[in-house]
Design an enzyme around this catalytic site. Structure first.
Site, mmCIF file in Angstrom:
data_model
loop_
_atom_site.group_PDB
_atom_site.id
_atom_site.type_symbol
_atom_site.label_atom_id
_atom_site.label_comp_id
_atom_site.label_asym_id
_atom_site.label_seq_id
_atom_site.Cartn_x
_atom_site.Cartn_y
_atom_site.Cartn_z
ATOM 1 N N TYR A 228 0.836 -1.198 0.000
ATOM 2 C CA TYR A 228 0.000 0.000 0.000
ATOM 3 C C TYR A 228 0.872 1.251 0.000
ATOM 4 O O TYR A 228 1.898 1.295 0.702
ATOM 5 C CB TYR A 228 -0.897 0.041 1.236
ATOM 6 N N HIS A 236 -6.049 1.893 -1.503
ATOM 7 C CA HIS A 236 -6.042 0.531 -2.031
ATOM 8 C C HIS A 236 -4.597 0.126 -2.305
ATOM 9 O O HIS A 236 -3.731 0.969 -2.564
ATOM 10 C CB HIS A 236 -6.858 0.441 -3.325
ATOM 11 N N LYS A 268 -4.383 -4.640 -9.840
ATOM 12 C CA LYS A 268 -3.090 -4.363 -9.236
ATOM 13 C C LYS A 268 -1.993 -4.798 -10.202
ATOM 14 O O LYS A 268 -2.243 -5.530 -11.160
ATOM 15 C CB LYS A 268 -2.919 -5.115 -7.906
#
Length: 293
Positions: A228, A236, A268
């Site tokens: 993070y 997020h 991601k």
């Protein structure tokens, strides 16, 4: 409250797992040292749910190694710290308990609370008699002539409860503490890291931590950690990190494809983190799934 060593945070280790039991320490770890851990305890008023949890805070093994190495925390052997009281100690504790109970003011079941004055007491008795009269009239209307009438309750029968303070001058807790990882490893309390793969994870974790990132468990996303850019309550995760313990380790193409697809599916990037033991250096490669055409 438990005494700390040089202002360090105690990490209570049981069965090779470290826990933090103080709310202040949990807040300090998160706000000052950007170490979050995972809350694992049930809440007193919601013990049947497992979404919002409370103390204790369970730490990742990499977090424990980092905190102890940086001098932020120390290890406490939780099992060895709780000694079994002797018979003599139990007898002394019971005697102290009896003395504390003897000092409490005696009250009979018909005594009145000392905080009520005559005016308030009179109003309370009137209200209680009125309620009893209404209840009695209702019961009489339901009773048939052949059935006996229920006895009227006496307004003088009152009971009051009070709390007995838990007083004790005895403590059977003697913290067994270890300042360094070597001390804890020698005593058998802590053994992480003990393989080259675990050493690589600790080194990469420390490097990411020094860059200001927050890390969480990445098992659900196919990696070692979630990375993070700030507090997980506000951000997020940007990366799913996987540690490669050696620069000469073979990575199959199917693994690279899986990392890329999985990272894209969870919005991601997959971060391959390398550790070179000879050079004592870390390296990072980001994998993102790209479209064709």
């Amino acid at each position: 409250m438990e005494d700390t060593i040089d202002g360090r945070i105690p990490l209570h280790v049981s069965n090779k797992t470290a826990f933090v039991w103080s709310v202040e320490d949990v807040a300090t770890l998160r706000a000052t040292h950007h170490v979050c851990g995972v809350l694992t305890g049930t809440l007193p008023h919601a013990s049947q749910q497992n979404v919002f949890l409370g103390l204790p805070l369970e730490l990742l093994p990499e977090e424990v190694v980092l905190l102890v190495k940086q001098g932020i925390a120390y290890i406490v052997d939780d099992n060895a710290s709780h000694a079994t009281p002797t018979t003599e100690q139990l007898v002394q504790w019971n005697e102290k308990r009896r003395q504390a109970l003897a000092k409490l003011p005696a009250r009979s079941s018909s005594s009145l609370p000392p905080t009520l004055n005559d005016e308030a007491l009179k109003k309370r008795l009137e209200r209680q008699q009125k309620k009893e009269a209404q209840l009695l009239a209702k019961e009489e209307s339901l009773v048939t002539p052949d059935q006996p009438k229920p006895p009227a309750s006496s307004s003088k029968e009152q009971s009051y409860s009070f709390t007995i303070p838990a007083t004790s001058d005895f403590s059977w807790y003697n913290a067994k503490t270890y300042i360094t990882l070597d001390e804890a490893r020698t005593s058998g309390v802590w053994s992480y890291p003990h393989t080259p793969e675990e050493v690589a994870r600790c080194r990469v974790f420390e490097d990411l931590w020094k860059q200001g990132y927050f890390m969480g468990n990445g098992l659900r996303f196919g990696g070692h950690w979630l990375v993070y850019p700030g507090d997980p309550l506000r951000f997020h995760s940007h990366f799913v990190a996987t540690v490669i313990p050696s620069p000469v380790m073979t990575i199959h193409p199917i693994e690279i494809i899986a990392f890329g697809r999985l990272g894209t599916a969870t919005k991601k990037s997959h971060l391959l983190c390398g550790w070179d033991e000879e050079k004592q250096e870390t390296s990072y490669y980001s994998i993102e799934w790209a479209g064709f055409g």
